[in-house]
Design an enzyme around this catalytic site. Sequence first.
Site, PDB file in Angstrom:
ATOM      1  N   ASP A 316       0.856  -1.179   0.000  1.00 13.61           N
ATOM      2  CA  ASP A 316       0.000   0.000   0.000  1.00 13.61           C
ATOM      3  C   ASP A 316       0.890   1.226   0.000  1.00 13.61           C
ATOM      4  OD1 ASP A 316      -2.690  -0.542  -0.148  1.00 13.61           O
ATOM      5  OD2 ASP A 316      -2.720  -1.327   1.914  1.00 13.61           O
ATOM      6  N   GLU A 357      -1.860  18.244   6.654  1.00 12.45           N
ATOM      7  CA  GLU A 357      -1.428  19.029   5.497  1.00 12.45           C
ATOM      8  C   GLU A 357      -1.397  20.515   5.858  1.00 12.45           C
ATOM      9  OE1 GLU A 357      -4.266  17.600   2.688  1.00 12.45           O
ATOM     10  OE2 GLU A 357      -3.380  15.590   2.844  1.00 12.45           O
ATOM     11  N   SER A 386     -15.449  21.902   3.218  1.00 12.60           N
ATOM     12  CA  SER A 386     -16.757  21.269   3.049  1.00 12.60           C
ATOM     13  C   SER A 386     -16.814  20.612   1.686  1.00 12.60           C
ATOM     14  CB  SER A 386     -17.872  22.313   3.176  1.00 12.60           C
ATOM     15  OG  SER A 386     -17.954  23.056   1.991  1.00 12.60           O
ATOM     16  N   ALA A 387     -17.585  19.566   1.637  1.00 14.82           N
ATOM     17  CA  ALA A 387     -17.706  18.825   0.390  1.00 14.82           C
ATOM     18  C   ALA A 387     -18.324  19.700  -0.688  1.00 14.82           C
ATOM     19  CB  ALA A 387     -18.557  17.581   0.604  1.00 14.82           C
ATOM     20  N   THR A 389     -17.981  23.252  -1.204  1.00 14.36           N
ATOM     21  CA  THR A 389     -17.086  24.193  -1.872  1.00 14.36           C
ATOM     22  C   THR A 389     -15.718  23.579  -2.132  1.00 14.36           C
ATOM     23  OG1 THR A 389     -16.285  24.978   0.240  1.00 14.36           O
ATOM     24  CG2 THR A 389     -18.174  26.131  -0.691  1.00 14.36           C
ATOM     25  N   ARG A 390     -15.379  22.578  -1.367  1.00 14.08           N
ATOM     26  CA  ARG A 390     -14.062  21.918  -1.412  1.00 14.08           C
ATOM     27  C   ARG A 390     -12.932  22.940  -1.222  1.00 14.08           C
ATOM     28  NH1 ARG A 390     -12.966  18.484  -6.003  1.00 14.08           N
ATOM     29  NH2 ARG A 390     -14.114  19.901  -7.336  1.00 14.08           N
ATOM     30  N   LYS A 403      -7.761  28.211   0.395  1.00 12.39           N
ATOM     31  CA  LYS A 403      -6.885  27.321  -0.391  1.00 12.39           C
ATOM     32  C   LYS A 403      -7.704  26.094  -0.785  1.00 12.39           C
ATOM     33  CE  LYS A 403      -4.401  24.736   3.296  1.00 12.39           C
ATOM     34  NZ  LYS A 403      -5.296  24.787   4.424  1.00 12.39           N
ATOM     35  N   ASP A 530     -10.134  -5.613   2.415  1.00 17.80           N
ATOM     36  CA  ASP A 530      -8.912  -6.291   1.979  1.00 17.80           C
ATOM     37  C   ASP A 530      -9.023  -7.808   2.129  1.00 17.80           C
ATOM     38  OD1 ASP A 530      -7.425  -4.108   1.230  1.00 17.80           O
ATOM     39  OD2 ASP A 530      -6.627  -3.776   3.250  1.00 17.80           O
TER      40      ASP A 530
END
Lengths: 688, 595
Positions: A316, A357, A386-387, A389-390, A403, A530
């Site tokens: 992985d 990050e 937020s999903a 505006t990302r 950003k 898996d």
Amino acid sequence: MSIHIPQPKSAFDKELMAGALLDALKKLDPRSLWRNPVMFAVEIASCITLVTFILSLTGANREPVWFTGTVSVWLWLTVLFSTFAEALAEGRGKARAASLRKSRTDVTAKLLKTPDFASSQTSVGADQLRKGDYILVEANDLIAGDGDVVAGAALVNEAAVTGESAPVVRESGGDRSAVTGGTTVIANSIIVKITANPGETFIDRMISLIEGAKRRKTPNEVALEVLLIALTVVFLLVCANISPLSIYSVAAAGQGSPVSLTILVALFVCLAPTTIAALLPAIGIAGMDRLFQKNVIALSGRAIEAAGDVNVLLLDKTGTITLGNREAVAFVPVGGHSELELAKAALTASLSDETPEGRSVVALAKQKHNLLPEALPVSATAISFSADTRLSGVDIDGVMYRKGAADSIITFIGKQGGIVPKDLEERVNAIAHAGATPLVVCRGAEVLGVINLKDIVKSGLQERFQQLRSMGIKTVMITGDNPLTAAAIAAEAQVDDFLAQAKPEDKLRMIKDYQEAGFMVAMTGDGTNDAPALAQADVAVAMNTGTQPAREAANIIDLDSNPTKLLDIVEIGKQILMTRGNLTTFSISNDIAKYFAIIPAALLSIYPQLGALNVMHLASPYSAILSAVIFNAIIIPMLVPLALKGTKFRPMPAEKLLIYNLLVYGVGGIILPFIGIKAIDLGIGLFI
Amino acid sequence: MMNTYDWQQTLFFFAVLLLLVKPVGTFMAKVYQGERTFLSPFLGPCENLLYRICGVNKDEEMGWQRYAGSMLLFNLMGFAALFAILLLQHLLPLNPQGLQAFSWQLALNTAISFITNTNWQAYSGETAASYFTQMAGITVHNFVSAATGMAIVIALIRGFTRRKTSLIGNFWVDMSRGTLYILLPLALVAALVLVSQGVIQNFSPYRTVPLVQATSYDKAQLDVTGKPRLDVTGKPLTDKIIVNEVSVPMGPVASQEAIKELGTNGGGFFNANSAHPYENPTPLSHLLEILLILLIPAGLTYTFGIMVGNTRQGWTLLAVMLLLFVVSFVVLQWAETSGTPQLTQLGIMGGNMEGKEVRFGLAGTSLFEVATTGTSCGAVAAMHDSLTPIGGLVPLSLILLGEIVFGGVGSGLYTMLAFAIIAVFVSGLMIGRTPEYLGKKIEVREMWVSIITILSAGIVVLILSGIAMITPSAVSSMANPGAHGLSEALYAFASMANNNGSAFAGLNANVNFYNILGSLAMLIGRYVPAVAILAMAGSLAGKKYVPPSLGTLPTDKAPFALWLTLVILIVGALTFFPALALGPIVEHLTMLGGN
């Protein structure tokens, strides 16, 4: 949860040695020794010499009493050394198991009728709990068995099994519901549904694995044993053949006497592949033990051997090849803005971003431009990702710092009438092509630049993959990234191949394809999704943090949940096979010198000319035979450290490795006994 | 050690042999894979006719049990036919000398000897076997026993090349093709060349011809009861008999001679075998016979290479064979040219020529004897009993190694492959992999088979030679007492168990002890490995293929070839060192001691 296998002291610890000696004596029992047919034959041979010794006491034997007696003693020692080697290898496992057992204390459980805090409770012993029972565990109680939390949440101290003192939260529902027997609740109460009967709990299974109670011979071990048994039978016949041949020769030569039973038996034991047969069980057990030292449990010896054969490793990306998170590595300004301007905006936009990050952006700003993160003014509003505006960022006094991915930012500034700088696309693409993630930063409607977020490949991996490649092992990186990013990281880490945008079914198909082409595939996994791929892989390593289905599908469990362990497992698998092969070659090569010691000595009375074969110039026939017998016996304990540690593993192409090992164990195996037997003969000369 | 002529002859021989490996190997691969060859237009119809008569469906393949069953059944029928011919010889045609039937013990031993490709002869051809026996009995088996060996190795090679199947070919088809396309044409051509050199081919009665130089001997007088008559002083009375004519045996020799070498059979038409001028008249016929012995075993390594898709694999095995061959040749040649201190004392120079034919010379003889004992041929052009001790050790060792220095047709290669599997197993472990050979994993079953294959003959030799040494009738058969007698008996069982068939001479083998135990040795030495190998063919065919990687041990390179050679030598040395020490080695040391 990270469980630690107790690590006892060195195998050569006095206490362990004493215990092993006792076990070694017990193992002389023919009923257990017959499982090692070669050594069983040696034991019979030892019995025969004991009888001839007793006969020589009564004068019924024409050989000196001291000779027959000494031969008999050393033959018995040969068997004993062999059982001792096995006992010593097992000793460490036993010590481990004993210390694990200590963590299991007899506890009383509060048995509930229904999974309800208000339910009536009865006190029962832990050994009476069965699967499906509900128990109440309150603060300062020991959890009586493995189970799942079905109600409540509690702080649990798992030091007893993990060795870590920091307590962890266990709560009903989700991934943190499993509790292990023997751990202690520190605060709050929980209701636990028992999932394992007594004797079947995780710790019980671990103990039994460590003790090697269920150890079975692997197919490769059996195949080697076939060779050893065949050689033993041949040598038995060789020795039996000498008897009539010498009877005839005595008649033909008119002098001397036929070779005696004691000498024939001594010759047989010397020729039989006792060295490898004596150490064979120890090699396997010690191999398992080396895995325990790495905090890995192999559910079968076969899995470790298969690991030695693996030629495709599926790894992985995240956690194995790269550090878990991406890091900001550069600020790339656009539209004529300065790097400092960009860094300041990026820092501001990231101040409330607690993701790794985000933190790496803060760190980079400090490192490159010495910008220190300041506390946000009260008027500031943190905008979390937020999903919709990302984007994420901060509003300070009406200025919106954001950003996000390039397309999201372009949409965002578009709404405010901003213009996309001409060089943005070029910069963004350059970063994306290099396998990194471009994160565009804007202040209001103005695009300032791009943050280069990069996957950091763990250091030293390239070298390790290179080693694997030289051993003929192909590494394949599995990632959910897009092919572009995947290709860049694959190139940096120098893996041989990659599978991008991988879904569990892709993994399964890839494993099947490789297996169809004849490859042996190893993989690591932790998630339930898996499990099918783990079940398909030849060597499947499950992380101990993994889900139950994943753990059940695997044949090796890594208690540290460290994916790079796979490389260690491969090495240990190879070491076990190499140790077996090297000692077999050594053992058989030894026979040449033993022939030169014993044959002239045994036949000298018939044909004095055969003295020419006594190339070692051994003092007397008796001393020659005895020297060979003693050498054959003491080489076993001398090689025990090698059997336990395994021959050193050197990653190199097969052919080179073979030549190297043949020189050391083959040529060495021919020469060493000539020196050893001569030395012992000189030593014997001091006494007689 | 060798003069210019010897060098030229030896190098010429090796050059021709190596040049023939590729064409012969390619041709055999085509034949067994059912491809068209230049012979197909003539032989194709014959082949199909044969299948129609026998009711064989040539496209139907067999699993290993059926293949092995067919092979055993075929050999059993062959045994029955030959056994009957030998017992009924006096009633059958083509018997101008009116030779009597074989005793059942001798017939049993002879029949088994020929079906097992051993060709051990406890009889003398010219005094015991009629032309019918030689042609319909012995020569037929020279063909089919060779074809049987080839069929088995081809089935094994198929096992290596196939994946996940239980089928390894059709025994009847392999048998027919091997005989029709390979053995018959080659034997035909070779027989014609041999005739050109003076090998005879007729059905004439034995001729009586006058001796150029008359000779005489003393014959004891017998009384009516058959006891020797004595004179007054107690000495036996004798008559002087003058001999001035001699009976010269005739027969269809060439047709049997060619396949005797080509099929590594070795059973001579005459007792003197290839030392007899009617079997092997000239140096050229001599070289041709050696070439015929090695041709198919050497060519099969290339066939193997083609079939497994990597000719280097075949060349590697050939290199191992060649290495052992050359070393044996050098040792034998050195020992014989050195002669013995005793010969030197007598002023005899030029090496040990006792028991050798002057027309072949020392080097030619050494080449033949190494070829005939390294393969399971067993034809002889010199008397091994008369070799120096070390010289005698060479043929004996070559046989004891298991007949793999080129080896018998088919059997040599499959035994070599069994050795390769053992070598691969140990070396595979040494590099940290569960072993594989030609892409197939070597597991418990393959180990059992390989070990049985390489050790069964050795085990038989150890047991039976031991029994011989303490059996009075066996000991009294030895012509020479002492260590040399031991060598003779050891050689006899080694030769029979390994299906070689040559004799050390000096041993009267036509006694019940050797006839019966020898039969047992030949049967075990042939069929135990054969059936085991077929079982392995089946198990290998069922396995999947593992592609090679850097971690795979290359089995087509020099290091593996050397390791394989070492394994062969170590197994041989460890098994027979004590016996050899009491035989040839003690003889050699005694010789050096001047006794």
